[in-house]
Design a protein around this motif. Sequence first.
Motif, mmCIF file in Angstrom:
data_model
loop_
_atom_site.group_PDB
_atom_site.id
_atom_site.type_symbol
_atom_site.label_atom_id
_atom_site.label_comp_id
_atom_site.label_asym_id
_atom_site.label_seq_id
_atom_site.Cartn_x
_atom_site.Cartn_y
_atom_site.Cartn_z
ATOM 1 N N PHE A 7 0.849 -1.190 0.000
ATOM 2 C CA PHE A 7 0.000 0.000 0.000
ATOM 3 C C PHE A 7 0.888 1.243 0.000
ATOM 4 C CE2 PHE A 7 -2.657 -3.370 1.680
ATOM 5 C CZ PHE A 7 -3.798 -3.213 0.922
ATOM 6 N N ASN A 8 1.187 1.706 -1.196
ATOM 7 C CA ASN A 8 2.003 2.901 -1.359
ATOM 8 C C ASN A 8 1.497 3.669 -2.572
ATOM 9 O OD1 ASN A 8 3.406 1.835 -3.787
ATOM 10 N ND2 ASN A 8 4.278 0.384 -2.312
ATOM 11 N N ALA A 9 2.095 4.814 -2.821
ATOM 12 C CA ALA A 9 1.599 5.688 -3.886
ATOM 13 C C ALA A 9 2.210 5.375 -5.247
ATOM 14 C CB ALA A 9 1.876 7.148 -3.515
ATOM 15 N N GLU A 10 3.076 4.368 -5.305
ATOM 16 C CA GLU A 10 3.714 4.020 -6.569
ATOM 17 C C GLU A 10 2.772 3.160 -7.411
ATOM 18 O OE1 GLU A 10 6.571 5.342 -7.301
ATOM 19 O OE2 GLU A 10 6.803 6.217 -5.309
ATOM 20 N N GLY A 11 2.784 3.346 -8.722
ATOM 21 C CA GLY A 11 1.987 2.485 -9.593
ATOM 22 C C GLY A 11 0.692 3.123 -10.034
ATOM 23 N N GLU A 12 -0.070 2.339 -10.768
ATOM 24 C CA GLU A 12 -1.286 2.855 -11.381
ATOM 25 C C GLU A 12 -2.438 2.943 -10.388
ATOM 26 O OE1 GLU A 12 -3.299 0.162 -14.054
ATOM 27 O OE2 GLU A 12 -2.185 -1.528 -13.240
ATOM 28 N N GLY A 13 -3.423 3.741 -10.777
ATOM 29 C CA GLY A 13 -4.670 3.815 -10.043
ATOM 30 C C GLY A 13 -5.806 3.435 -10.979
ATOM 31 N N ALA A 14 -6.576 2.425 -10.632
ATOM 32 C CA ALA A 14 -7.544 1.861 -11.576
ATOM 33 C C ALA A 14 -8.844 2.648 -11.650
ATOM 34 C CB ALA A 14 -7.852 0.412 -11.197
ATOM 35 N N LEU A 15 -9.133 3.485 -10.672
ATOM 36 C CA LEU A 15 -10.361 4.268 -10.694
ATOM 37 C C LEU A 15 -10.023 5.739 -10.882
ATOM 38 C CD1 LEU A 15 -12.255 2.598 -7.711
ATOM 39 C CD2 LEU A 15 -12.610 2.200 -10.132
ATOM 40 N N ASP A 16 -11.005 6.495 -11.263
ATOM 41 C CA ASP A 16 -10.794 7.925 -11.433
ATOM 42 C C ASP A 16 -12.142 8.610 -11.234
ATOM 43 O OD1 ASP A 16 -9.514 10.262 -11.812
ATOM 44 O OD2 ASP A 16 -9.207 10.048 -13.968
ATOM 45 N N ALA A 41 -6.223 -4.322 -4.540
ATOM 46 C CA ALA A 41 -6.911 -3.375 -3.664
ATOM 47 C C ALA A 41 -6.148 -2.057 -3.606
ATOM 48 C CB ALA A 41 -7.056 -3.970 -2.271
ATOM 49 N N ALA A 42 -4.824 -2.125 -3.581
ATOM 50 C CA ALA A 42 -4.016 -0.910 -3.546
ATOM 51 C C ALA A 42 -4.200 -0.094 -4.821
ATOM 52 C CB ALA A 42 -2.545 -1.269 -3.350
ATOM 53 N N VAL A 43 -4.272 -0.770 -5.970
ATOM 54 C CA VAL A 43 -4.498 -0.071 -7.240
ATOM 55 C C VAL A 43 -5.821 0.685 -7.192
ATOM 56 C CG1 VAL A 43 -4.951 -0.398 -9.701
ATOM 57 C CG2 VAL A 43 -3.076 -1.637 -8.613
ATOM 58 N N LEU A 44 -6.858 0.033 -6.684
ATOM 59 C CA LEU A 44 -8.168 0.673 -6.613
ATOM 60 C C LEU A 44 -8.155 1.864 -5.662
ATOM 61 C CD1 LEU A 44 -10.384 -2.552 -6.522
ATOM 62 C CD2 LEU A 44 -10.107 -0.977 -8.435
ATOM 63 N N MET A 45 -7.500 1.715 -4.521
ATOM 64 C CA MET A 45 -7.469 2.821 -3.559
ATOM 65 C C MET A 45 -6.646 3.995 -4.073
ATOM 66 S SD MET A 45 -7.521 1.327 0.317
ATOM 67 C CE MET A 45 -6.591 -0.168 0.158
ATOM 68 N N ARG A 46 -5.584 3.708 -4.812
ATOM 69 C CA ARG A 46 -4.782 4.805 -5.374
ATOM 70 C C ARG A 46 -5.600 5.647 -6.347
ATOM 71 N NH1 ARG A 46 -0.108 1.239 -5.085
ATOM 72 N NH2 ARG A 46 -0.678 0.250 -7.061
ATOM 73 N N GLY A 47 -6.594 5.024 -7.015
ATOM 74 C CA GLY A 47 -7.373 5.753 -7.997
ATOM 75 C C GLY A 47 -8.609 6.423 -7.454
ATOM 76 N N ALA A 48 -8.895 6.249 -6.165
ATOM 77 C CA ALA A 48 -10.113 6.820 -5.582
ATOM 78 C C ALA A 48 -9.890 8.255 -5.127
ATOM 79 C CB ALA A 48 -10.574 5.968 -4.406
ATOM 80 N N ALA A 49 -10.965 9.020 -5.103
ATOM 81 C CA ALA A 49 -10.892 10.372 -4.553
ATOM 82 C C ALA A 49 -10.710 10.327 -3.045
ATOM 83 C CB ALA A 49 -12.154 11.152 -4.906
ATOM 84 N N THR A 50 -11.315 9.327 -2.405
ATOM 85 C CA THR A 50 -11.223 9.152 -0.955
ATOM 86 C C THR A 50 -11.583 7.724 -0.618
ATOM 87 O OG1 THR A 50 -11.976 10.038 1.186
ATOM 88 C CG2 THR A 50 -13.632 9.808 -0.519
ATOM 89 N N THR A 51 -11.194 7.281 0.552
ATOM 90 C CA THR A 51 -11.729 6.037 1.100
ATOM 91 C C THR A 51 -12.613 6.394 2.291
ATOM 92 O OG1 THR A 51 -9.891 5.629 2.607
ATOM 93 C CG2 THR A 51 -9.700 4.731 0.366
ATOM 94 N N LEU A 52 -13.359 5.403 2.756
ATOM 95 C CA LEU A 52 -14.352 5.625 3.802
ATOM 96 C C LEU A 52 -14.120 4.667 4.969
ATOM 97 C CD1 LEU A 52 -17.460 5.704 1.434
ATOM 98 C CD2 LEU A 52 -16.114 7.675 2.213
ATOM 99 N N ALA A 53 -14.327 5.155 6.171
ATOM 100 C CA ALA A 53 -14.258 4.316 7.368
ATOM 101 C C ALA A 53 -15.234 4.885 8.385
ATOM 102 C CB ALA A 53 -12.844 4.279 7.937
ATOM 103 N N SER A 54 -15.782 4.024 9.215
ATOM 104 C CA SER A 54 -16.797 4.490 10.160
ATOM 105 C C SER A 54 -16.816 3.613 11.401
ATOM 106 C CB SER A 54 -18.185 4.472 9.496
ATOM 107 O OG SER A 54 -18.487 3.179 8.989
#
Length: 383
Positions: free
Chosen positions: A190-199, A269-282
């Motif tokens: 889980f790092n910022a290197e690599g692609e992001g699959a979502l936008d 999962a890391a690729v998907l999170m890199r491409g998201a505007a935000t993640t959510l937790a509650s």
Amino acid sequence: MSIVTRIFAPEASAASFRLGTLAKSFARAGHSVSVKTVLPPRALRGTAKDSGNPFPITRFPVLRDRSGYVRGYLQYLSFDVPLFFRVLLGPKQDLFIVEPPPTTGFFVRLAAALRRTPYAYYAADVWSDAAASTGASPAVVRVVRAMERFAMSGASQVLSVNAGVTDRVRSIAPRSTVVTVGNGVDTEVFNAEGEGALDGKVAIYPGTASEWQGAVIFIEALEQILPEVPEAKIVFLGQGSDWPALQERSASLPPGSVVFTPSVPPEQAAVLMRGAATTLASLRPGTGYEFAFPTKVFASWGCGTPVIYSGPGPAREFMSTHASEARLGIACEYEVGKVADALRQVFTEEHAGADERQRTSEWASRNVSLDAVAARVIQAVAL
């Protein structure tokens, strides 16, 4: 020494990442380490690359629920009962490190006592409190608490992930030796290197969604902002006992605005999170579980992605304390209006640039890396 767990890579979970890093750290420190775990779900079996690890992994078949998760008393026992004999009759070990549920700790305590071998119990959670928070009957809660107390009391050390869990362990099992080792994320994955699959305007709720987490608040908040931001979308990535209720609640929203994606390997999962505007937790208030700290936030920060956190607990205080150090996101009360404001803000502002995400990722590597947690565990068990 041997790590005993009902969940391990390639299944994406906080325990998988934490224990995988721990096993690698033991091996790098020159210790002989092995892992006793389960066969992964059928969909992930081709992704298990056990031969590439610097430690042996022994996998055994296990019962799974309809979602493919090892969850439920029969499922736990399908791992725990054979495990008792594998510990009792297997190679001699200097130490076992035992991951919950408490049933696993119960059977390992029995077998380890017969082998005269110490074990450490990894209190990543307080299962009896979780059972109470999900509305389990008082009788069930008492049984779970008794097993949890038995598992903790017999351990040479109880390894706790935060101060709140430490306090609860000392309340439940006062005679236990508890070491707070902290928690974090595998920043090699889980790092910022690599692609992001979502936008675009996508928010991801990664990992487990259980009733006590109250993730439904994000669906309710999304419903409020869709007239203003019709392209907004929430992706639930993982599994959880609350998924049926979440799917039912999202059925009234426009098609495609809420998506449910089963667990994927950590790298994906890391690729998907890199491409998201935000993640959510509650964390739903009033469950008696306010001491919990959702580990999914660490994974998000590792990817350089900010978090919207809704609820009480140490995560809000942590985000406030470290707000000036990195772009961690927005922490708010567990109220639909507050969450809607946070989503609206994230979806209408510019996404963090690559440089800013890299700074957040580097901050996570320094402050919430599982490597540092593993080093504290190794020091605590003092092999």
